[in-house]
Design a protein around this motif. Structure first.
Motif, PDB file in Angstrom:
ATOM      1  N   THR A  25       0.834  -1.208   0.000  1.00  0.00           N
ATOM      2  CA  THR A  25       0.000   0.000   0.000  1.00  0.00           C
ATOM      3  C   THR A  25       0.864   1.252   0.000  1.00  0.00           C
ATOM      4  O   THR A  25       0.598   2.215  -0.743  1.00  0.00           O
ATOM      5  CB  THR A  25      -0.922   0.005   1.232  1.00  0.00           C
ATOM      6  N   GLU A  26       1.912   1.256   0.797  1.00  0.00           N
ATOM      7  CA  GLU A  26       2.812   2.407   0.871  1.00  0.00           C
ATOM      8  C   GLU A  26       3.488   2.677  -0.472  1.00  0.00           C
ATOM      9  O   GLU A  26       3.594   3.832  -0.908  1.00  0.00           O
ATOM     10  CB  GLU A  26       3.861   2.169   1.943  1.00  0.00           C
ATOM     11  N   GLN A  27       3.936   1.623  -1.140  1.00  0.00           N
ATOM     12  CA  GLN A  27       4.615   1.792  -2.419  1.00  0.00           C
ATOM     13  C   GLN A  27       3.658   2.287  -3.497  1.00  0.00           C
ATOM     14  O   GLN A  27       4.032   3.111  -4.341  1.00  0.00           O
ATOM     15  CB  GLN A  27       5.255   0.473  -2.844  1.00  0.00           C
ATOM     16  N   VAL A  28       2.431   1.794  -3.501  1.00  0.00           N
ATOM     17  CA  VAL A  28       1.439   2.265  -4.472  1.00  0.00           C
ATOM     18  C   VAL A  28       1.099   3.734  -4.199  1.00  0.00           C
ATOM     19  O   VAL A  28       0.999   4.544  -5.132  1.00  0.00           O
ATOM     20  CB  VAL A  28       0.167   1.388  -4.428  1.00  0.00           C
ATOM     21  N   GLU A  29       0.942   4.088  -2.937  1.00  0.00           N
ATOM     22  CA  GLU A  29       0.649   5.487  -2.586  1.00  0.00           C
ATOM     23  C   GLU A  29       1.807   6.395  -2.971  1.00  0.00           C
ATOM     24  O   GLU A  29       1.591   7.529  -3.416  1.00  0.00           O
ATOM     25  CB  GLU A  29       0.355   5.593  -1.092  1.00  0.00           C
ATOM     26  N   ARG A  30       3.027   5.922  -2.821  1.00  0.00           N
ATOM     27  CA  ARG A  30       4.187   6.714  -3.215  1.00  0.00           C
ATOM     28  C   ARG A  30       4.183   6.945  -4.722  1.00  0.00           C
ATOM     29  O   ARG A  30       4.440   8.059  -5.197  1.00  0.00           O
ATOM     30  CB  ARG A  30       5.469   6.015  -2.793  1.00  0.00           C
ATOM     31  N   ALA A  31       3.882   5.888  -5.483  1.00  0.00           N
ATOM     32  CA  ALA A  31       3.810   6.034  -6.943  1.00  0.00           C
ATOM     33  C   ALA A  31       2.684   6.979  -7.334  1.00  0.00           C
ATOM     34  O   ALA A  31       2.814   7.768  -8.279  1.00  0.00           O
ATOM     35  CB  ALA A  31       3.608   4.661  -7.586  1.00  0.00           C
ATOM     36  N   ALA A  32       1.555   6.916  -6.613  1.00  0.00           N
ATOM     37  CA  ALA A  32       0.436   7.816  -6.893  1.00  0.00           C
ATOM     38  C   ALA A  32       0.828   9.264  -6.647  1.00  0.00           C
ATOM     39  O   ALA A  32       0.484  10.166  -7.434  1.00  0.00           O
ATOM     40  CB  ALA A  32      -0.764   7.431  -6.031  1.00  0.00           C
ATOM     41  N   ALA A  33       1.561   9.501  -5.565  1.00  0.00           N
ATOM     42  CA  ALA A  33       1.981  10.866  -5.244  1.00  0.00           C
ATOM     43  C   ALA A  33       2.937  11.413  -6.296  1.00  0.00           C
ATOM     44  O   ALA A  33       2.909  12.616  -6.615  1.00  0.00           O
ATOM     45  CB  ALA A  33       2.638  10.893  -3.865  1.00  0.00           C
ATOM     46  N   GLU A  34       3.774  10.548  -6.853  1.00  0.00           N
ATOM     47  CA  GLU A  34       4.747  10.995  -7.855  1.00  0.00           C
ATOM     48  C   GLU A  34       4.079  11.475  -9.136  1.00  0.00           C
ATOM     49  O   GLU A  34       4.605  12.349  -9.823  1.00  0.00           O
ATOM     50  CB  GLU A  34       5.726   9.864  -8.153  1.00  0.00           C
ATOM     51  N   VAL A  35       2.932  10.894  -9.491  1.00  0.00           N
ATOM     52  CA  VAL A  35       2.272  11.295 -10.743  1.00  0.00           C
ATOM     53  C   VAL A  35       1.196  12.350 -10.522  1.00  0.00           C
ATOM     54  O   VAL A  35       0.756  13.001 -11.474  1.00  0.00           O
ATOM     55  CB  VAL A  35       1.652  10.071 -11.462  1.00  0.00           C
ATOM     56  N   ALA A  36       0.784  12.531  -9.280  1.00  0.00           N
ATOM     57  CA  ALA A  36      -0.329  13.444  -9.004  1.00  0.00           C
ATOM     58  C   ALA A  36      -0.013  14.883  -9.373  1.00  0.00           C
ATOM     59  O   ALA A  36      -0.905  15.628  -9.806  1.00  0.00           O
ATOM     60  CB  ALA A  36      -0.717  13.351  -7.525  1.00  0.00           C
ATOM     61  N   ASP A  37       1.242  15.295  -9.223  1.00  0.00           N
ATOM     62  CA  ASP A  37       1.593  16.698  -9.439  1.00  0.00           C
ATOM     63  C   ASP A  37       2.112  16.993 -10.837  1.00  0.00           C
ATOM     64  O   ASP A  37       2.540  18.120 -11.120  1.00  0.00           O
ATOM     65  CB  ASP A  37       2.656  17.122  -8.411  1.00  0.00           C
ATOM     66  N   LEU A  38       2.078  16.011 -11.731  1.00  0.00           N
ATOM     67  CA  LEU A  38       2.512  16.243 -13.110  1.00  0.00           C
ATOM     68  C   LEU A  38       1.499  17.127 -13.837  1.00  0.00           C
ATOM     69  O   LEU A  38       0.349  17.250 -13.405  1.00  0.00           O
ATOM     70  CB  LEU A  38       2.671  14.903 -13.837  1.00  0.00           C
ATOM     71  N   PRO A  39       1.890  17.773 -14.949  1.00  0.00           N
ATOM     72  CA  PRO A  39       0.964  18.637 -15.678  1.00  0.00           C
ATOM     73  C   PRO A  39      -0.289  17.890 -16.127  1.00  0.00           C
ATOM     74  O   PRO A  39      -0.344  16.655 -16.104  1.00  0.00           O
ATOM     75  CB  PRO A  39       1.796  19.096 -16.884  1.00  0.00           C
ATOM     76  N   ASP A  40      -1.314  18.644 -16.532  1.00  0.00           N
ATOM     77  CA  ASP A  40      -2.523  18.026 -17.064  1.00  0.00           C
ATOM     78  C   ASP A  40      -2.186  17.197 -18.298  1.00  0.00           C
ATOM     79  O   ASP A  40      -1.278  17.512 -19.058  1.00  0.00           O
ATOM     80  CB  ASP A  40      -3.540  19.107 -17.457  1.00  0.00           C
TER      81      ASP A  40
END
Length: 469
Positions: A25-40
């Motif tokens: 769960t932690e690793q998936v959440e980390r990957a989610a956070a990495e892509v969340a702030d990318l441009p539209d």
């Protein structure tokens, strides 16, 4: 709803570790956070068969970021065309070359420098190209609901639970490959990430070491497993085979089904398309022996109809026409460029498959060919799929063959070993087709080839062969 069910586990063969529970769960959440702030915009992810690619995919799905799964071996010019048309927010796991104009390279990825981009439709989750390594593919738009609905339906009919252990037999950018991942993770099962595939020695070591319970393959894989004299008795935990990605010849279905029954196992034959996220049918294992040649009934929640030549739809048995499918797993539509990413559902749950077929009295589907897989021999329309099947059934020594149209004849590339016998075998095959269709042998140009070219999915690369005629 999450794609990662309670108890799900990822085993990383190459890295020698595994992820489960809070750590996964932690690793998936980390990957989610990495892509969340990318441009539209859509994310392009070059999907190798490795842990990092799986986590990026799961992270994007959980973060609500639309992600296109890209073949890492995609031709550079095709990738450049896709980037130009769709202007992705980022290309994850980018090639180790200079990025295209408008992108900057950092940490192994290319990120678009401009913040301006088309925001994908909020329902859009996964995009898959419609073709292989050549051409100018459009993207199939799959909603979150479609992906989850198909994963759940497949898990139900294959009886997947937390005890199942499935390896990455297929590329993860291929709809069937990612479907295996989805349908196991959603039920809290284990996925063994092993990159060499069923023809690699390391793969079979992983099957034994990690207690793999199932294998998934396309017809070519089963042709090769037959040549390798595959024996499931050597692998005590392996008790399920699944097959999709094209029609497997009947004699191989019988052979592999018998092998699995002999060890108390089961075999499932399925039918699907990328546009259906991707699977639409499964023949129940207990019915396979008396339904050889069938693709099975529709998955739970789905339904089939047959479109006749006059455009009307019917479910009456034995009427042949275009197969039409309806279900919650049908795509939202296609996207040709960046603007198409913002579109909503354009299909309404209905997919005209482009396949020809019929239903029997119990609603079991039988596929008879493709609307577009048609060639002409001296003006006579012939099904290229039927020609391939006829050559394999002619008992002339050809198992792997690919037919393509070439003007007023058909060229069939037959996979044969080098030697003096190859030309004679090709002549025998042409003569068998001539006798069967009552057309002159010159209409069937059978040529030996060392290896029939394949796409990364294991399907025949017909476009490549068309360039050789």
């Amino acid at each position: 709803m999450s794609l990662v069910g309670e108890g799900a586990r990822l085993v990383d063969v190459a890295g020698g570790g595994e992820l489960s529970g809070a750590e996964l769960t932690e690793q998936v959440e980390r990957a989610a956070a990495e892509v969340a702030d990318l441009p539209d915009g859509v994310l392009f992810a070059r999907m190798s068969v490795d842990l990092a690619s799986v986590l990026r995919y799961l992270g994007a799905f959980e973060a609500g970021r639309a992600i296109a799964l890209i073949d890492p071996a995609l031709d550079a010019d095709v990738l450049a065309d896709l980037i130009g048309r769709f202007r992705p927010a980022a290309v994850l796991a980018a090639p180790e070359v200079a990025p295209p104009p408008g992108y900057r390279a950092a940490d192994g990825h290319w990120t678009r420098e401009s913040a301006d981009g088309v925001t994908p439709h909020p329902d859009l989750a996964v995009l898959l190209p419609t073709s292989g390594s050549t051409g100018n593919p459009k993207l199939v738009r799959l909603s979150r609901q479609a992906v989850l609905a198909n994963a759940e339906a497949i898990a139900e009919v294959l009886h997947i639970d937390s005890a199942e252990v499935a390896p990455t037999c297929l590329p993860l950018h291929y709809s069937y490959g990612v479907s295996v991942l989805n349908s196991h993770l959603v039920r809290g099962a284990t996925v063994v990430i092993e990159p060499s595939g069923v023809l690699g020695r390391g793969f079979w070591q992983a099957v034994t070491e990690h207690g793999v319970t199932s294998l998934s393959g396309v017809p070519y894989h089963y042709e090769m497993l037959r040549r390798l004299k595959f024996d499931p008795a050597k692998y005590p935990t392996l008790r399920t085979l699944t097959q999709a990605g094209g029609k497997l010849r009947d004699e191989l279905i019988v052979e592999f089904n018998d092998k699995m029954l002999a060890v108390g196992g089961r075999m499932y034959v399925m039918y699907g398309q990328t546009e259906a996220a991707p699977r639409m049918t499964t023949v129940p294992a207990e019915r396979l022996a008396d339904r050889i040649g069938s693709a099975g009934p529709a998955l739970p929640g789905g339904a089939f109809a047959i479109r006749r030549d006059d455009g009307a739809e019917t479910t009456h048995p034995k009427i042949v026409g275009e197969v039409v499918y309806r279900g919650p797993n049908v795509m939202m539509g296609y996207a040709d460029d960046e603007a198409g990413l913002a579109a909503g559902d354009e299909c309404g749950g209905m997919l005209a498959t482009g396949d020809l077929g019929y239903l029997d009295q119990e609603g079991y589907l039988y596929i008879t060919g493709r609307l577009k897989r048609i060639g002409k021999v001296f003006g006579n329309r012939v099904s290229l799929d039927d020609l391939e099947q006829a050559v394999r059934s002619a008992a002339v020594g050809i198992d792997v063959v690919a037919a393509v149209s070439a003007g007023d004849k058909v060229v069939l590339f037959a996979e044969l070993p080098e030697g003096e016998a190859a030309p004679a075998i090709c002549k025998d095959a042409a003569r068998a087709l001539s006798d069967r269709l009552h057309l002159h042998t010159s209409g069937f140009d059978v040529r030996p080839i060392d290896t029939v070219p394949l796409l990364a999915s294991g399907k025949i690369d017909y476009r490549s062969l068309e360039g050789r005629v």
